[in-house]
Design a protein around this motif. Structure first.
Motif, PDB file in Angstrom:
ATOM      1  N   ASN A 161      -2.691  -1.316 -19.995  1.00  0.00           N
ATOM      2  CA  ASN A 161      -1.730  -2.148 -21.009  1.00  0.00           C
ATOM      3  C   ASN A 161      -0.513  -1.491 -20.955  1.00  0.00           C
ATOM      4  OD1 ASN A 161      -4.345  -2.195 -22.586  1.00  0.00           O
ATOM      5  ND2 ASN A 161      -4.495  -0.236 -23.325  1.00  0.00           N
ATOM      6  N   ILE A 162      -0.049  -1.392 -19.826  1.00  0.00           N
ATOM      7  CA  ILE A 162       2.008  -1.527 -19.648  1.00  0.00           C
ATOM      8  C   ILE A 162       1.894  -3.045 -18.639  1.00  0.00           C
ATOM      9  CG2 ILE A 162       3.325  -0.100 -17.666  1.00  0.00           C
ATOM     10  CD1 ILE A 162       1.370   2.562 -17.966  1.00  0.00           C
ATOM     11  N   VAL A 163       3.258  -3.329 -19.115  1.00  0.00           N
ATOM     12  CA  VAL A 163       3.835  -4.857 -18.799  1.00  0.00           C
ATOM     13  C   VAL A 163       4.603  -3.732 -17.962  1.00  0.00           C
ATOM     14  CG1 VAL A 163       4.964  -6.008 -18.645  1.00  0.00           C
ATOM     15  CG2 VAL A 163       3.886  -5.545 -21.385  1.00  0.00           C
ATOM     16  N   ASP A 164       3.972  -4.182 -16.790  1.00  0.00           N
ATOM     17  CA  ASP A 164       5.024  -3.623 -15.989  1.00  0.00           C
ATOM     18  C   ASP A 164       4.236  -4.568 -14.425  1.00  0.00           C
ATOM     19  OD1 ASP A 164       6.472  -2.643 -12.986  1.00  0.00           O
ATOM     20  OD2 ASP A 164       6.231  -0.579 -14.164  1.00  0.00           O
ATOM     21  N   ALA A 165       5.052  -5.475 -13.800  1.00  0.00           N
ATOM     22  CA  ALA A 165       4.459  -6.674 -12.797  1.00  0.00           C
ATOM     23  C   ALA A 165       4.400  -6.523 -11.757  1.00  0.00           C
ATOM     24  CB  ALA A 165       5.075  -8.283 -12.806  1.00  0.00           C
ATOM     25  N   ARG A 166       6.042  -5.488 -11.324  1.00  0.00           N
ATOM     26  CA  ARG A 166       5.432  -4.714  -9.566  1.00  0.00           C
ATOM     27  C   ARG A 166       4.965  -3.630  -9.657  1.00  0.00           C
ATOM     28  NH1 ARG A 166      11.029  -2.419  -7.577  1.00  0.00           N
ATOM     29  NH2 ARG A 166      10.361  -1.220  -5.232  1.00  0.00           N
ATOM     30  N   LEU A 167       4.191  -2.957 -10.626  1.00  0.00           N
ATOM     31  CA  LEU A 167       3.074  -2.104 -10.669  1.00  0.00           C
ATOM     32  C   LEU A 167       1.827  -2.269 -10.277  1.00  0.00           C
ATOM     33  CD1 LEU A 167       2.237   0.848 -10.196  1.00  0.00           C
ATOM     34  CD2 LEU A 167       2.662   0.835 -13.351  1.00  0.00           C
ATOM     35  N   LYS A 168       1.685  -3.552 -10.398  1.00  0.00           N
ATOM     36  CA  LYS A 168       0.106  -4.234 -10.626  1.00  0.00           C
ATOM     37  C   LYS A 168       0.537  -4.882  -9.643  1.00  0.00           C
ATOM     38  CE  LYS A 168       0.069  -4.690 -15.558  1.00  0.00           C
ATOM     39  NZ  LYS A 168      -0.984  -3.844 -16.275  1.00  0.00           N
ATOM     40  N   ALA A 169       1.320  -5.109  -8.843  1.00  0.00           N
ATOM     41  CA  ALA A 169       1.454  -6.474  -7.959  1.00  0.00           C
ATOM     42  C   ALA A 169       1.241  -4.692  -6.476  1.00  0.00           C
ATOM     43  CB  ALA A 169       2.551  -6.780  -7.574  1.00  0.00           C
ATOM     44  N   GLN A 170       1.673  -3.556  -6.972  1.00  0.00           N
ATOM     45  CA  GLN A 170       2.212  -2.464  -5.752  1.00  0.00           C
ATOM     46  C   GLN A 170       0.473  -2.502  -5.950  1.00  0.00           C
ATOM     47  OE1 GLN A 170       4.696  -0.203  -6.480  1.00  0.00           O
ATOM     48  NE2 GLN A 170       6.170  -1.197  -5.740  1.00  0.00           N
ATOM     49  N   ILE A 171      -0.034  -2.219  -6.906  1.00  0.00           N
ATOM     50  CA  ILE A 171      -1.336  -1.777  -7.313  1.00  0.00           C
ATOM     51  C   ILE A 171      -2.656  -2.593  -6.318  1.00  0.00           C
ATOM     52  CG2 ILE A 171      -3.752  -1.170  -8.068  1.00  0.00           C
ATOM     53  CD1 ILE A 171      -1.699  -0.081 -10.290  1.00  0.00           C
ATOM     54  N   ARG A 209     -10.630   4.446  -5.010  1.00  0.00           N
ATOM     55  CA  ARG A 209     -10.684   5.371  -6.178  1.00  0.00           C
ATOM     56  C   ARG A 209      -9.417   5.166  -6.915  1.00  0.00           C
ATOM     57  NH1 ARG A 209     -14.823   7.422  -2.856  1.00  0.00           N
ATOM     58  NH2 ARG A 209     -13.293   9.044  -2.098  1.00  0.00           N
ATOM     59  N   GLU A 210      -8.597   5.706  -6.174  1.00  0.00           N
ATOM     60  CA  GLU A 210      -6.691   6.136  -6.126  1.00  0.00           C
ATOM     61  C   GLU A 210      -5.987   4.428  -6.461  1.00  0.00           C
ATOM     62  OE1 GLU A 210      -5.227   8.407  -6.878  1.00  0.00           O
ATOM     63  OE2 GLU A 210      -6.393   9.943  -6.121  1.00  0.00           O
ATOM     64  N   LYS A 243      -8.455   2.508  -8.294  1.00  0.00           N
ATOM     65  CA  LYS A 243      -8.732   1.934  -9.934  1.00  0.00           C
ATOM     66  C   LYS A 243      -8.415   2.900 -10.983  1.00  0.00           C
ATOM     67  CE  LYS A 243     -13.436   2.635 -11.835  1.00  0.00           C
ATOM     68  NZ  LYS A 243     -14.697   1.448 -12.160  1.00  0.00           N
ATOM     69  N   THR A 244      -7.951   4.286 -10.810  1.00  0.00           N
ATOM     70  CA  THR A 244      -7.399   4.993 -11.679  1.00  0.00           C
ATOM     71  C   THR A 244      -6.159   4.625 -11.634  1.00  0.00           C
ATOM     72  OG1 THR A 244      -8.316   6.797 -10.715  1.00  0.00           O
ATOM     73  CG2 THR A 244      -5.923   7.307 -11.384  1.00  0.00           C
ATOM     74  N   ALA A 245      -5.465   3.779 -10.460  1.00  0.00           N
ATOM     75  CA  ALA A 245      -3.683   3.319 -11.277  1.00  0.00           C
ATOM     76  C   ALA A 245      -3.207   2.483 -12.596  1.00  0.00           C
ATOM     77  CB  ALA A 245      -3.390   2.758 -10.051  1.00  0.00           C
ATOM     78  N   GLU A 246      -5.259   1.299 -11.929  1.00  0.00           N
ATOM     79  CA  GLU A 246      -5.194   0.163 -12.495  1.00  0.00           C
ATOM     80  C   GLU A 246      -6.030  -0.055 -14.083  1.00  0.00           C
ATOM     81  OE1 GLU A 246      -6.639  -3.756 -10.183  1.00  0.00           O
ATOM     82  OE2 GLU A 246      -8.299  -2.276 -10.722  1.00  0.00           O
ATOM     83  N   THR A 247      -6.546   1.594 -14.424  1.00  0.00           N
ATOM     84  CA  THR A 247      -7.198   1.559 -15.661  1.00  0.00           C
ATOM     85  C   THR A 247      -5.486   2.330 -16.445  1.00  0.00           C
ATOM     86  OG1 THR A 247      -9.011   2.393 -14.448  1.00  0.00           O
ATOM     87  CG2 THR A 247      -8.635   3.361 -16.585  1.00  0.00           C
ATOM     88  N   GLY A 292       0.944   5.791  -4.807  1.00  0.00           N
ATOM     89  CA  GLY A 292       1.801   6.189  -3.744  1.00  0.00           C
ATOM     90  C   GLY A 292       0.317   7.348  -3.616  1.00  0.00           C
ATOM     91  N   LEU A 293      -0.748   7.458  -4.148  1.00  0.00           N
ATOM     92  CA  LEU A 293      -1.356   8.433  -3.480  1.00  0.00           C
ATOM     93  C   LEU A 293      -2.592   7.244  -3.090  1.00  0.00           C
ATOM     94  CD1 LEU A 293      -2.709  10.997  -6.208  1.00  0.00           C
ATOM     95  CD2 LEU A 293      -1.104  11.291  -3.696  1.00  0.00           C
ATOM     96  N   ALA A 294      -2.583   6.560  -3.307  1.00  0.00           N
ATOM     97  CA  ALA A 294      -3.962   4.871  -2.466  1.00  0.00           C
ATOM     98  C   ALA A 294      -3.181   4.718  -1.410  1.00  0.00           C
ATOM     99  CB  ALA A 294      -4.333   4.434  -3.413  1.00  0.00           C
ATOM    100  N   SER A 295      -1.366   4.737  -0.587  1.00  0.00           N
ATOM    101  CA  SER A 295      -1.080   4.116  -0.116  1.00  0.00           C
ATOM    102  C   SER A 295      -0.958   5.194   1.210  1.00  0.00           C
ATOM    103  CB  SER A 295       0.552   4.084  -0.177  1.00  0.00           C
ATOM    104  OG  SER A 295       0.813   3.972   0.344  1.00  0.00           O
TER     105      SER A 295
END
Length: 168
Positions: free
Chosen positions: A144-154, A133-134, A136-140, A117-120
């Motif tokens: 280890n989280i299985v959440d395809a929606r989150l990864k797509a939003q990143i 930078r945000e 990268k932090t979100a990705e890090t 959200g902060l990246a957005s």
């Protein structure tokens, strides 16, 4: 389920009826969950002002109940509404609040969503380097989280930042 299937009116009718029934049954947590459902449905329909109104009601109730995780999630959801409305300062505030709440309970998934959200917000402000930078932090955090929606939003925020940087 009706709302998810595109039957928005019938979904809202059912949710409002459930809200009344939970009030009669004195089930405040269930009633608040229904508020979140109503807000999510308005958000899905693109009526962001109504979604904002319902998320704000939900947040007020969660604050009274003292439920940190739920409050962080609701703050994030409100941030998404502000994001959709391009109300960037309000979005930043909601995402920062969500991040602080999730950090306080070590809820990694919530922290990853808040950084997304902060990246957005940063992309919306024309600050793509900071947005990356945000991202990268979100990705890090989400590694280890299985959440395809989150990864797509990143990935979407990364793409928006790269586009702003003309890194096609």
């Amino acid at each position: 389920l009706l709302g998810l299937a595109g039957e928005y009116v019938n979904g809202l009718v059912d949710l409002r009826r459930a809200h009344v029934l939970y009030a009669k049954a004195n089930k405040p947590e269930h009633r608040r969950t229904v508020l979140d459902g109503i807000a999510a449905l308005y958000n899905r329909m693109g009526d962001f002002e109504q979604a904002k109104r319902y998320y704000q009601q939900s947040i007020a109730q969660i604050e009274v109940a003292g439920r940190t995780r739920d409050l962080g999630i609701a703050q994030h959801n409100l941030g998404r509404v502000h994001e959709n409305l391009k109300e960037w300062q309000q979005a930043r505030h909601s995402f920062e609040r969500a991040l602080a709440l999730h950090e306080s309970i070590h809820f990694t998934r919530g922290m990853a969503y808040a950084h997304r959200g902060l990246a957005s917000y940063l992309n919306g402000q024309g600050r793509p380097q900071a947005a990356l930078r945000e991202v990268k932090t979100a990705e890090t955090l989400s590694r280890n989280i299985v959440d395809a929606r989150l990864k797509a939003q990143i990935h979407l925020q990364r793409g928006i930042a790269f586009r702003q940087l003309k890194r096609y």
